[in-house]
Write an enzyme that holds these catalytic residues in place. Structure first.
Site, mmCIF file in Angstrom:
data_model
loop_
_atom_site.group_PDB
_atom_site.id
_atom_site.type_symbol
_atom_site.label_atom_id
_atom_site.label_comp_id
_atom_site.label_asym_id
_atom_site.label_seq_id
_atom_site.Cartn_x
_atom_site.Cartn_y
_atom_site.Cartn_z
ATOM 1 N N GLY A 33 39.104 25.673 37.645
ATOM 2 C CA GLY A 33 40.199 25.207 36.800
ATOM 3 C C GLY A 33 39.713 24.353 35.648
ATOM 4 O O GLY A 33 38.545 24.421 35.265
ATOM 5 N N GLY A 38 35.246 28.546 27.076
ATOM 6 C CA GLY A 38 34.202 29.284 27.794
ATOM 7 C C GLY A 38 34.816 30.184 28.861
ATOM 8 O O GLY A 38 34.452 31.358 28.996
ATOM 9 N N HIS A 39 35.791 29.644 29.594
ATOM 10 C CA HIS A 39 36.453 30.453 30.624
ATOM 11 C C HIS A 39 37.206 31.623 29.983
ATOM 12 O O HIS A 39 37.206 32.733 30.514
ATOM 13 C CB HIS A 39 37.450 29.597 31.411
ATOM 14 C CG HIS A 39 36.821 28.541 32.260
ATOM 15 N ND1 HIS A 39 36.981 27.201 32.022
ATOM 16 C CD2 HIS A 39 36.022 28.629 33.356
ATOM 17 C CE1 HIS A 39 36.315 26.508 32.920
ATOM 18 N NE2 HIS A 39 35.718 27.339 33.734
ATOM 19 N N GLY A 150 29.360 32.275 33.851
ATOM 20 C CA GLY A 150 28.807 31.827 32.577
ATOM 21 C C GLY A 150 27.333 31.475 32.705
ATOM 22 O O GLY A 150 26.883 30.954 33.729
ATOM 23 N N LYS A 152 25.980 29.166 31.215
ATOM 24 C CA LYS A 152 25.772 27.719 31.104
ATOM 25 C C LYS A 152 25.228 27.161 32.426
ATOM 26 O O LYS A 152 24.365 26.300 32.435
ATOM 27 C CB LYS A 152 27.065 27.020 30.722
ATOM 28 C CG LYS A 152 26.860 25.533 30.687
ATOM 29 C CD LYS A 152 27.942 24.838 29.937
ATOM 30 C CE LYS A 152 27.934 23.388 30.311
ATOM 31 N NZ LYS A 152 28.404 23.197 31.681
ATOM 32 N N SER A 188 32.588 22.725 28.334
ATOM 33 C CA SER A 188 32.552 22.347 29.742
ATOM 34 C C SER A 188 33.817 21.582 30.082
ATOM 35 O O SER A 188 34.373 20.876 29.220
ATOM 36 C CB SER A 188 31.330 21.438 29.996
ATOM 37 O OG SER A 188 31.482 20.728 31.208
#
Ligand code: PAF
Length: 283
Positions: A33, A38-39, A150, A152, A188
């Protein structure tokens, strides 16, 4: 939660998937959540791969090694659902802790070897064991053809690739590029906890990564690392680690290899940030 059209149980998720027809392809985007750009890129990619996309939203308690981190983790379900609605016809799966870890659930204890001893594994003991358990469980529950993660969390991706191979799981792991804010700061959920000044200070992470890309052309990995740390320490962030690693083993390297990556973790005013960048092209 039902009025947000969120599936909170496996049963309701299965029902929803059945309604959409059993022969459609499906992609899973596991998240905790507090969704950001990015999501949304992961969701976009998922939509390009499959005609059904499930986004799971579950703050997994077993991957936090500090209770205060778990308590402080942002929980923004209503916003998340609203954001996902703008992205398209997404199925949101937001199970409870009991649904994911019912009484009969037995932890898996996958031996990750060096993968969990370095970098994030070293500084967050037990973290990857929690990640393995929850991702394995989510994939087994949802049974997606594609599972998206991701880049990341580069080490997480290496761990998940290892796990999927080890258990011979029937899903294709799809990595997605890091999404950055215009300043270069990697997107982030934790960025929400940064002030404007923090965000300015945190730009040194991206600058250090870019400097390393340039230094990779001239210096050895250890020389480049030393110079990059000197540069980073001129800023105000507190460095936890900066490693130049092999893309699969995640071990530090002495000579450049295709796909070599810089991986970094640092504290910006008590907020722990991570980032990474490919230094030598893998293609
Ligand atoms: O990357 C994350 O957000 C989490 O580690 C994941 C993969 C959703 C597992 O809880």
């Amino acid at each position: 939660m039902e009025n947000l059209n969120v599936c909170t149980t496996l049963e309701s998720l299965r029902k929803r998937l059945k309604e959409n027809g059993e022969d459609s392809s499906m992609a899973l985007v596991p998240t905790m959540g507090a969704l950001h750009h990015g999501h949304l890129e992961l969701v976009k990619k998922a939509m390009s791969l499959a005609n059904e996309v499930v986004v799971s939203i579950f703050v997994n308690p077993t991957q936090f090694n500090k209770k205060e981190d778990l308590d402080n983790y942002p929980r923004t379900l209503e916003n998340d659902v609203r954001l996902l609605k703008t992205a398209g016809n997404i199925i949101v799966f937001a199970p409870t802790v009991n649904e994911v870890y019912p009484e009969y659930y037995n932890d898996v204890n996958l031996e990750l070897g060096d993968l969990e001893c370095v970098m994030e594994g070293k500084y967050r003991p037990g973290h990857f064991s929690g990640v393995v358990n929850v991702v394995k469980r989510l994939i087994e529950m949802v049974k997606p053809e594609y599972s998206l993660f991701g880049l990341k969390d580069f080490q997480q991706l290496a761990v998940i690739n290892f796990m999927v191979k080890f258990y011979n799981m029937d899903t294709q792991v799809v990595p997605c590029e890091i999404v950055r804010e215009p300043s270069g700061l990697a997107s982030s959920s934790r960025n929400k906890r940064l002030s404007l000044q923090d965000k300015e200070d945190a730009v040194i992470i991206h600058e250090t990564m870019i400097l390393l890309v340039m230094m990779a052309k001239t210096f050895s990995p250890s020389e480049a690392k030393k110079k990059a740390i000197e540069f980073f320490n001129k800023g105000t962030l507190e460095l936890e680690y900066l490693n130049i690693v092999h893309p699969e083993t995640l071990m530090e390297i002495d000579t450049w290899v295709p796909g070599a990556r810089s991986c970094l973790a640092a504290y910006c005013n008590n907020v722990r940030l991570i980032d990474n960048m490919e230094l030598i092209t893998s293609k």
